[in-house]
Scaffold this active site. Structure first.
Site, mmCIF file in Angstrom:
data_model
loop_
_atom_site.group_PDB
_atom_site.id
_atom_site.type_symbol
_atom_site.label_atom_id
_atom_site.label_comp_id
_atom_site.label_asym_id
_atom_site.label_seq_id
_atom_site.Cartn_x
_atom_site.Cartn_y
_atom_site.Cartn_z
ATOM 1 N N GLU A 139 5.954 -6.395 -9.753
ATOM 2 C CA GLU A 139 6.658 -7.445 -9.019
ATOM 3 C C GLU A 139 6.786 -8.710 -9.866
ATOM 4 O O GLU A 139 7.858 -9.327 -9.928
ATOM 5 C CB GLU A 139 5.926 -7.732 -7.708
ATOM 6 C CG GLU A 139 5.928 -6.529 -6.768
ATOM 7 C CD GLU A 139 5.952 -6.905 -5.314
ATOM 8 O OE1 GLU A 139 7.059 -6.924 -4.746
ATOM 9 O OE2 GLU A 139 4.876 -7.189 -4.754
ATOM 10 N N GLU A 158 2.825 0.290 -3.291
ATOM 11 C CA GLU A 158 2.435 -0.253 -1.990
ATOM 12 C C GLU A 158 2.602 0.737 -0.845
ATOM 13 O O GLU A 158 1.729 0.853 0.025
ATOM 14 C CB GLU A 158 3.234 -1.537 -1.706
ATOM 15 C CG GLU A 158 2.739 -2.752 -2.467
ATOM 16 C CD GLU A 158 3.238 -2.814 -3.905
ATOM 17 O OE1 GLU A 158 2.940 -3.811 -4.585
ATOM 18 O OE2 GLU A 158 3.934 -1.873 -4.351
#
Length: 266
Positions: free
Chosen positions: A120, A140
């Site tokens: 990210e 995730e």
């Protein structure tokens, strides 16, 4: 220069090197790391002698994401930094480049794990170099979590949507060569040389007119979601003033005299 126990700050000429420094945890995010990282971005923005930033990790890993042990309730290191988060509840997002874009070019030098929060943060950098054994991925969903660091927005704008959705929805790892093939990184180099390559690119940037470099970067991001006509108009607004600077005059003189330009940001 700043830094914390989990984030080191060094100068390499005109380049500021920010290093995630928690190798025993594969540089999993911590409060000291986030505070030091945000302070590093601010330092780079404020210091005109800094012309580029290299973002990397210590100990053969870039970043393995959030400290899941802390998330599970086992506590997070660096509680003494909690007041910084209270004073600026957005600090962690700024540190991770979700809510802050440095005005200087940021080059990522990735070795080892660059997953979850690591991938990210990578999306907030401008140029990306990876060692050939580096691993990328957004894990995730496999843990019942959401990649809330910006990936559902940014990733589809940086790589083809089919690849973005596969990465987001499968939670599988990607090799450095696969990441390069889909456009997530720009260079794959032998293991252990990503930092050297990133510094090489930084030095090429540093030799250019700093005002021009910053204006070009700003224009690219500013116009990314505009129509072509609006983008071209915005480009003129950003670009024309650069031609009136001392940097531009120095660049022209250096070209005519067949010598390297010496820029002073004016």
């Amino acid at each position: 220069m700043g830094g914390t126990e989990h984030l080191t700050v060094q100068r390499e000429g005109a380049t500021l090197v920010l290093t995630l420094n928690r190798p025993q945890a594969r540089n999993a995010l911590s409060l000291p790391m986030l505070v030091g990282l945000y302070d590093g971005w601010l330092e780079a923005d404020a210091d005109d002698s800094v012309r580029s930033v290299v973002f990397t990790g210590a100990g053969g890993s870039f970043c393995s994401g959030m400290d899941l042990k802390a998330l599970a309730g086992n506590g997070m290191a660096g509680e003494e930094y909690r007041d910084r988060l209270k004073a600026d509840p957005d600090l962690h997002w700024k540190a991770m480049l979700r809510h802050h874009r440095p005005r200087k070019p940021v080059i990522a030098a990735v070795e080892g794990y660059c997953v979850a929060g690591g991938t990210e943060m990578l999306q907030g950098t401008d140029i990306r170099v990876a060692g050939e054994s580096a691993t990328f991925g957004l894990f995730e969903v496999k843990r019942g979590l959401f990649p809330i660091g910006g990936s559902t927005v940014r990733l589809q704008r940086q790589i083809p949507r089919t690849h973005a959705l596969e990465m987001l929805l499968t939670g599988r790892p990607y090799s450095a060569h696969e990441a390069a093939a889909i456009g997530l990184v720009g260079h794959v180099v032998p293991d252990g040389t990503a930092l050297a390559k990133a510094l090489e690119i930084a030095e090429q940037i540093n030799s250019c007119g700093p005002l021009a470099v910053e204006a070009v970067k700003a224009s690219v991001y500013e116009t990314a979601e505009m129509t072509e006509s609006d983008g071209l108009a915005a480009e003129l607004t950003r670009g024309w003033p650069v031609f009136d600077t001392a940097d531009a005059k120095e660049g022209a003189r250096a070209f005519a005299e067949k010598r390297p330009a010496v820029y002073k940001r004016a």
